[in-house]
Design a protein around this motif. Structure first.
Motif, PDB file in Angstrom:
ATOM      1  N   LEU A 167       9.158  -6.656   2.096  1.00 30.48           N
ATOM      2  CA  LEU A 167       8.830  -7.594   1.015  1.00 30.48           C
ATOM      3  C   LEU A 167       7.423  -7.397   0.452  1.00 30.48           C
ATOM      4  O   LEU A 167       7.096  -7.927  -0.609  1.00 30.48           O
ATOM      5  CB  LEU A 167       9.017  -9.045   1.492  1.00 30.48           C
ATOM      6  N   SER A 168       6.589  -6.614   1.171  1.00 29.97           N
ATOM      7  CA  SER A 168       5.225  -6.362   0.684  1.00 29.97           C
ATOM      8  C   SER A 168       5.132  -5.008  -0.025  1.00 29.97           C
ATOM      9  O   SER A 168       4.048  -4.632  -0.481  1.00 29.97           O
ATOM     10  CB  SER A 168       4.235  -6.389   1.851  1.00 29.97           C
ATOM     11  N   GLY A 169       6.228  -4.286  -0.041  1.00 27.93           N
ATOM     12  CA  GLY A 169       6.203  -2.960  -0.672  1.00 27.93           C
ATOM     13  C   GLY A 169       5.517  -1.927   0.201  1.00 27.93           C
ATOM     14  O   GLY A 169       4.894  -1.005  -0.306  1.00 27.93           O
ATOM     15  N   GLY A 170       5.596  -2.103   1.514  1.00 26.15           N
ATOM     16  CA  GLY A 170       5.104  -1.062   2.427  1.00 26.15           C
ATOM     17  C   GLY A 170       3.828  -1.410   3.177  1.00 26.15           C
ATOM     18  O   GLY A 170       3.314  -0.585   3.931  1.00 26.15           O
ATOM     19  N   ILE A 171       3.302  -2.628   2.976  1.00 31.20           N
ATOM     20  CA  ILE A 171       2.050  -2.988   3.673  1.00 31.20           C
ATOM     21  C   ILE A 171       2.375  -3.688   4.999  1.00 31.20           C
ATOM     22  O   ILE A 171       3.093  -4.689   5.022  1.00 31.20           O
ATOM     23  CB  ILE A 171       1.170  -3.884   2.781  1.00 31.20           C
ATOM     24  N   PRO A 172       1.851  -3.163   6.123  1.00 31.71           N
ATOM     25  CA  PRO A 172       2.155  -3.792   7.418  1.00 31.71           C
ATOM     26  C   PRO A 172       1.306  -5.051   7.652  1.00 31.71           C
ATOM     27  O   PRO A 172       0.189  -5.146   7.133  1.00 31.71           O
ATOM     28  CB  PRO A 172       1.795  -2.710   8.440  1.00 31.71           C
ATOM     29  N   PRO A 173       1.798  -6.010   8.444  1.00 31.92           N
ATOM     30  CA  PRO A 173       1.024  -7.231   8.695  1.00 31.92           C
ATOM     31  C   PRO A 173      -0.209  -6.999   9.560  1.00 31.92           C
ATOM     32  O   PRO A 173      -1.196  -7.714   9.435  1.00 31.92           O
ATOM     33  CB  PRO A 173       2.020  -8.145   9.418  1.00 31.92           C
ATOM     34  N   PHE A 174      -0.141  -6.008  10.444  1.00 34.90           N
ATOM     35  CA  PHE A 174      -1.269  -5.734  11.346  1.00 34.90           C
ATOM     36  C   PHE A 174      -1.626  -4.263  11.188  1.00 34.90           C
ATOM     37  O   PHE A 174      -0.786  -3.401  11.432  1.00 34.90           O
ATOM     38  CB  PHE A 174      -0.884  -6.024  12.806  1.00 34.90           C
ATOM     39  N   TYR A 175      -2.850  -3.979  10.751  1.00 37.74           N
ATOM     40  CA  TYR A 175      -3.206  -2.579  10.565  1.00 37.74           C
ATOM     41  C   TYR A 175      -4.654  -2.322  10.951  1.00 37.74           C
ATOM     42  O   TYR A 175      -5.410  -3.254  11.224  1.00 37.74           O
ATOM     43  CB  TYR A 175      -2.916  -2.113   9.134  1.00 37.74           C
ATOM     44  N   GLY A 176      -5.008  -1.052  11.012  1.00 34.00           N
ATOM     45  CA  GLY A 176      -6.358  -0.633  11.387  1.00 34.00           C
ATOM     46  C   GLY A 176      -6.443   0.863  11.179  1.00 34.00           C
ATOM     47  O   GLY A 176      -5.430   1.507  10.895  1.00 34.00           O
ATOM     48  N   ALA A 216      -2.550 -11.167  16.580  1.00 31.92           N
ATOM     49  CA  ALA A 216      -1.340 -11.712  15.929  1.00 31.92           C
ATOM     50  C   ALA A 216      -1.653 -12.750  14.858  1.00 31.92           C
ATOM     51  O   ALA A 216      -0.950 -13.748  14.733  1.00 31.92           O
ATOM     52  CB  ALA A 216      -0.383 -12.277  16.980  1.00 31.92           C
ATOM     53  N   ASN A 217      -2.691 -12.490  14.101  1.00 34.57           N
ATOM     54  CA  ASN A 217      -3.057 -13.406  13.032  1.00 34.57           C
ATOM     55  C   ASN A 217      -2.246 -13.035  11.777  1.00 34.57           C
ATOM     56  O   ASN A 217      -2.657 -12.202  10.983  1.00 34.57           O
ATOM     57  CB  ASN A 217      -4.573 -13.278  12.805  1.00 34.57           C
TER      58      ASN A 217
END
Ligand SMILES: Nc1ncnc2c1ncn2[C@@H]1O[C@H](COP(=O)(O)OP(=O)(O)OP(=O)(O)O)[C@@H](O)[C@H]1O
Length: 279
Positions: A203-212, A225-226
């Motif tokens: 639903l974000s078009g490929g952006i993960p919720p947790f990244y670095g 897990a924010n």
């Protein structure tokens, strides 16, 4: 003498490569069917865990087959110290990762809900039989040859829990659940977390919720897990979709919903058709 892969199947072209082996299209003269054959070179298996996982793969696939949303095993050949071959359903060349990457934009909610429903049916089937997949990610979500039906594949990291729990760090940074990383015992809910991350990414078009920038940074973000829904990206995403993601990407595994419960969530039941569009 036991039969070998080549006695029963004609190997055609190579269609993929994994860490330990190659995947070929193959033909069965016996029934005229075309399948995929995964041929694993056992000499490449360095440690006991890899060996155990790969030897488990055909057993777990056999336990789970057949299911319309799981890559089913058709045959297996094990020449004890040289190679292991798994003959399975042949899937289309595009997996869910390719679909998300190629489209370059957010997936429409009805399409995402229809894919997720099929994936959750596969996951709920695994969990009913005591199996945790442990590496659910878009690259392991295949489609049938028509590109219409979801087929969950790659059971190389799967484990039979038999109602209990396990330890061990397995999975892929963006999708792994926090309890896997903190070294505690964990159960099948790790797969629900990964499915929730997949909804977010679709639903974000490929952006993960947790990244670095590194695996360590991603792991830290996962453990914190924010979960946030940046308005710029999620403005037009329904409250119902976000509610389901929150319930699946929930840090506390005991409060996280099960795959069966996710299948009964209004966003899945309503196939992503929600009248409201409030943030
Ligand atoms: N059943 C199948 N039908 C069609 N193509 C497949 C099938 N299984 C695997 N492939 C192709 O082969 C590639 C490698 O698959 P495989 O499951 O061995 O490895 P992997 O997940 O990339 O690696 P790893 O060894 O790390 O698990 C896949 O990315 C896919 O393109």
């Amino acid at each position: 003498m036991s039969q070998t892969l080549r006695d029963k199947y004609q190997l055609l072209e190579e269609i993929g490569r994994g860490r330990f082996g190659k995947i070929f299209r193959c033909f069965s003269a016996e029934n005229g069917g075309i399948y995929a054959a995964k041929v694993i070179d056992k000499s490449l298996l360095e440690d006991a865990t890899d060996r155990e996982c790969l030897e488990n793969e055909p057993k777990i696939m056999a336990l789970l087959s057949p299911h319309p949303n799981i890559v089913s095993i058709v045959d297996a050949f094990d020449s004890s110290d040289e190679s292991l071959a798994i003959v399975m359903d042949l899937c289309g060349s595009q997996n869910l990762y390719d679909r998300i990457a190629r489209s370059g934009r957010a997936m429409a909610e009805p399409d995402a809900a229809s894919l997720m429903k099929q994936l959750l049916l596969a996951v709920a089937h695994c969990h009913r039989l005591g199996v945790a997949h442990r590496d659910i990610k878009p690259e392991n979500v295949f489609f049938d040859l028509r590109g219409a039906t979801v087929k969950l594949g790659d059971f190389g990291s799967a484990v039979w829990l038999g109602g209990g729990s396990v330890t061990g760090v397995v999975g892929t940074p963006y999708y792994v659940a926090p309890e896997v990383l903190t070294g505690r015992d964990y159960g099948e809910k790790v797969d629900v977390w990964s499915c929730g991350v997949i909804i977010y990414i679709m639903l974000s078009g490929g952006i993960p919720p947790f990244y670095g920038d590194s695996a360590e940074d991603i792991f830290e973000a996962v453990v914190r897990a924010n979960l946030r829904f940046p308005p710029k990206i999620f403005r037009s995403v329904s409250a119902s979709a976000k509610d389901l993601i929150r319930k699946m990407v929930c840090r506390d595994a005991s409060r996280r919903i099960s795959a069966e419960q996710a299948l009964r969530h209004p966003w899945i039941l309503g196939e992503g058709q929600t009248s409201e569009r409030i943030a």
